[in-house]
Design a protein around this motif. Sequence first.
Motif, PDB file in Angstrom:
ATOM      1  N   TYR A  48      -5.612  -1.440  -6.216  1.00 22.06           N
ATOM      2  CA  TYR A  48      -4.274  -1.739  -6.704  1.00 22.06           C
ATOM      3  C   TYR A  48      -3.422  -2.674  -5.858  1.00 22.06           C
ATOM      4  O   TYR A  48      -2.605  -3.411  -6.406  1.00 22.06           O
ATOM      5  N   CYS A  49      -3.529  -2.636  -4.548  1.00 15.72           N
ATOM      6  CA  CYS A  49      -2.618  -3.397  -3.690  1.00 15.72           C
ATOM      7  C   CYS A  49      -2.877  -4.902  -3.822  1.00 15.72           C
ATOM      8  O   CYS A  49      -3.865  -5.427  -3.318  1.00 15.72           O
ATOM      9  N   SER A  96       0.831  -1.205   0.000  1.00 19.05           N
ATOM     10  CA  SER A  96       0.000   0.000   0.000  1.00 19.05           C
ATOM     11  C   SER A  96       0.869   1.261   0.000  1.00 19.05           C
ATOM     12  O   SER A  96       0.509   2.262  -0.626  1.00 19.05           O
ATOM     13  N   ASP A 123       1.884   2.020  -3.533  1.00 18.84           N
ATOM     14  CA  ASP A 123       0.734   2.561  -4.266  1.00 18.84           C
ATOM     15  C   ASP A 123       0.456   4.012  -3.899  1.00 18.84           C
ATOM     16  O   ASP A 123       0.326   4.867  -4.778  1.00 18.84           O
ATOM     17  N   SER A 152      -5.516   2.360  -3.409  1.00 12.37           N
ATOM     18  CA  SER A 152      -4.588   1.290  -3.058  1.00 12.37           C
ATOM     19  C   SER A 152      -5.325   0.088  -2.483  1.00 12.37           C
ATOM     20  O   SER A 152      -5.213  -1.026  -3.002  1.00 12.37           O
TER      21      SER A 152
END
Length: 141
Positions: A117-118, A53, A56, A113
């Motif tokens: 994305y994470c 995270s 990101d 994030s």
Amino acid sequence: MKIQLKRINNDYHFELKNERGHITYIDSKAMVGGHDLAPSPMEYVLMGVAGCSAIDVISILKKQKQKIKDYRAEVDGTRVEIDGAKPFKEIDVTVYLEGDIAPEKAKRAAQLSFKKYCSVSKTLEPTAEIKYKVVVNNIEI
């Protein structure tokens, strides 16, 4: 992606190496027979959440021309026993940012994030509830 593991002692201390040659170590706590010489595998899971995270959030904020002076995170995992295993049930993350950062951009970066994305968080999502909060310049947003 590939990892190699090599036993170091006669108990639970291991060396791990990735394909790029980076080395780290794992051990278990003394109460379960290890020597507490390194983080446990489950602690590395929480470290993975924190690191993933962080990459990101910082990447998103840099693209938005935010000036990050400092970044820290605290991750707290709650585990529950299920058939002898103890997976994470809940993971709470607090992201601390300092700098010339618009609070709404910091909050949106964390949201992107953890929700999109994470990869570490997304991997854990089916079994653990991941909650997060963001603190910018000592003010929770």
